[in-house]
Scaffold this motif. Structure first.
Motif, PDB file in Angstrom:
ATOM      1  N   LYS A 181     -61.370   4.024  22.234  1.00 39.04           N
ATOM      2  CA  LYS A 181     -62.808   3.753  22.302  1.00 39.04           C
ATOM      3  C   LYS A 181     -63.251   3.585  23.751  1.00 39.04           C
ATOM      4  CE  LYS A 181     -66.344   0.552  20.793  1.00 39.04           C
ATOM      5  NZ  LYS A 181     -66.626  -0.821  20.463  1.00 39.04           N
ATOM      6  N   GLU A 182     -62.485   2.804  24.520  1.00 41.75           N
ATOM      7  CA  GLU A 182     -62.808   2.585  25.924  1.00 41.75           C
ATOM      8  C   GLU A 182     -62.782   3.891  26.707  1.00 41.75           C
ATOM      9  OE1 GLU A 182     -60.138  -0.332  27.525  1.00 41.75           O
ATOM     10  OE2 GLU A 182     -60.907  -1.915  26.219  1.00 41.75           O
ATOM     11  N   MET A 183     -61.760   4.704  26.469  1.00 41.73           N
ATOM     12  CA  MET A 183     -61.630   5.961  27.195  1.00 41.73           C
ATOM     13  C   MET A 183     -62.788   6.897  26.885  1.00 41.73           C
ATOM     14  SD  MET A 183     -58.420   8.563  27.399  1.00 41.73           S
ATOM     15  CE  MET A 183     -58.835   9.865  26.272  1.00 41.73           C
ATOM     16  N   LEU A 184     -63.133   7.021  25.626  1.00 38.23           N
ATOM     17  CA  LEU A 184     -64.218   7.913  25.241  1.00 38.23           C
ATOM     18  C   LEU A 184     -65.562   7.414  25.751  1.00 38.23           C
ATOM     19  CD1 LEU A 184     -63.076   8.850  21.637  1.00 38.23           C
ATOM     20  CD2 LEU A 184     -62.926  10.262  23.702  1.00 38.23           C
ATOM     21  N   GLU A 185     -65.774   6.104  25.720  1.00 40.04           N
ATOM     22  CA  GLU A 185     -67.022   5.554  26.241  1.00 40.04           C
ATOM     23  C   GLU A 185     -67.135   5.783  27.740  1.00 40.04           C
ATOM     24  OE1 GLU A 185     -67.133   1.444  25.094  1.00 40.04           O
ATOM     25  OE2 GLU A 185     -67.682   1.909  23.023  1.00 40.04           O
ATOM     26  N   ALA A 186     -66.032   5.645  28.449  1.00 39.42           N
ATOM     27  CA  ALA A 186     -66.049   5.770  29.901  1.00 39.42           C
ATOM     28  C   ALA A 186     -66.059   7.217  30.382  1.00 39.42           C
ATOM     29  CB  ALA A 186     -64.844   5.041  30.496  1.00 39.42           C
ATOM     30  N   HIS A 187     -65.410   8.118  29.628  1.00 40.77           N
ATOM     31  CA  HIS A 187     -65.192   9.453  30.163  1.00 40.77           C
ATOM     32  C   HIS A 187     -65.615  10.607  29.261  1.00 40.77           C
ATOM     33  CE1 HIS A 187     -63.032   7.409  33.303  1.00 40.77           C
ATOM     34  NE2 HIS A 187     -62.200   6.895  32.425  1.00 40.77           N
ATOM     35  N   GLY A 188     -66.029  10.325  28.058  1.00 39.54           N
ATOM     36  CA  GLY A 188     -66.423  11.397  27.152  1.00 39.54           C
ATOM     37  C   GLY A 188     -67.896  11.720  27.261  1.00 39.54           C
ATOM     38  N   ASP A 189     -68.313  12.734  26.545  1.00 39.28           N
ATOM     39  CA  ASP A 189     -69.718  13.115  26.447  1.00 39.28           C
ATOM     40  C   ASP A 189     -70.192  12.658  25.067  1.00 39.28           C
ATOM     41  OD1 ASP A 189     -72.172  14.369  25.954  1.00 39.28           O
ATOM     42  OD2 ASP A 189     -71.613  16.137  27.119  1.00 39.28           O
ATOM     43  N   PRO A 190     -70.872  11.489  25.008  1.00 38.65           N
ATOM     44  CA  PRO A 190     -71.224  10.915  23.704  1.00 38.65           C
ATOM     45  C   PRO A 190     -72.213  11.760  22.895  1.00 38.65           C
ATOM     46  CG  PRO A 190     -72.263   9.682  25.477  1.00 38.65           C
ATOM     47  CD  PRO A 190     -71.352  10.687  26.118  1.00 38.65           C
ATOM     48  N   GLU A 191     -73.053  12.538  23.559  1.00 37.18           N
ATOM     49  CA  GLU A 191     -74.013  13.364  22.830  1.00 37.18           C
ATOM     50  C   GLU A 191     -73.323  14.519  22.111  1.00 37.18           C
ATOM     51  OE1 GLU A 191     -77.221  14.576  25.367  1.00 37.18           O
ATOM     52  OE2 GLU A 191     -77.582  12.516  26.041  1.00 37.18           O
ATOM     53  N   LYS A 192     -72.403  15.168  22.798  1.00 35.20           N
ATOM     54  CA  LYS A 192     -71.713  16.325  22.226  1.00 35.20           C
ATOM     55  C   LYS A 192     -70.411  15.937  21.531  1.00 35.20           C
ATOM     56  CE  LYS A 192     -73.605  19.532  25.592  1.00 35.20           C
ATOM     57  NZ  LYS A 192     -73.314  20.480  26.664  1.00 35.20           N
ATOM     58  N   LYS A 193     -69.981  14.674  21.717  1.00 38.04           N
ATOM     59  CA  LYS A 193     -68.725  14.170  21.129  1.00 38.04           C
ATOM     60  C   LYS A 193     -67.531  15.018  21.568  1.00 38.04           C
ATOM     61  CE  LYS A 193     -70.446  11.035  18.164  1.00 38.04           C
ATOM     62  NZ  LYS A 193     -70.640   9.749  18.701  1.00 38.04           N
TER      63      LYS A 193
END
Length: 155
Positions: free
Chosen positions: A125-137
């Protein structure tokens, strides 16, 4: 020259620590994230030994004043050898079967929580929040290379 390099290393450590810090300390569960942010990828055993070295009397917290000298030594003496850019790119390319230059969140979570030394759901969760693209997932692999590597001799 060596003093300037050490000063730069300490600034990077402070910046990484501050992301997770609350009232001058961090939860020991965040140490792995901080260490990896600095381009170090220790084994679980190495990480546990490092945490034991910096943890405040088994309080489950690490204070910056104790973390800074220990992490400075790790980086300057390259105790946790960094992963090369080339190896990281190769790893992402193996996972990116369709050659899209990104991984879907679900795909990345599957890999990272079941293979090798698995991430916890909280770490993911932390990694995705910090480094992912939340709009495109999605998680853009090659964009992460510079964020996952740190060479105190060149930065």
């Amino acid at each position: 020259m060596a003093e300037a390099r050490e000063s730069d290393v300490k600034k990077k450590i402070k910046k990484a620590f501050q992301v997770f810090e609350f009232e001058g300390k961090v939860d020991v569960r965040e140490i792995g994230s901080i260490v990896s942010t600095l381009g170090c990828f220790p084994t679980e055993a190495q990480l546990h030994n490092f945490i034991a070295q910096v943890e405040e009397d088994e309080t489950k917290y690490v204070h910056f004043d104790k973390f800074l000298p220990a992490m400075t030594e790790v980086l300057l003496e390259k105790k946790f050898p960094p992963i090369s850019d080339e190896l990281l790119i190769q790893a992402f390319e193996v996972l990116d079967i369709e050659k899209k230059n990104y991984l879907d969140y679900d795909q990345l979570v599957q890999y990272m929580t079941t293979e090798g030394e698995p991430f916890t759901q909280e770490e993911m969760k932390e990694m995705l929040e910090a480094h992912g693209d939340p709009e495109k997932k999605v998680f853009y692999c090659k964009d992460m290379i510079s964020k996952l590597t740190f060479d105190p001799d060149t930065r």
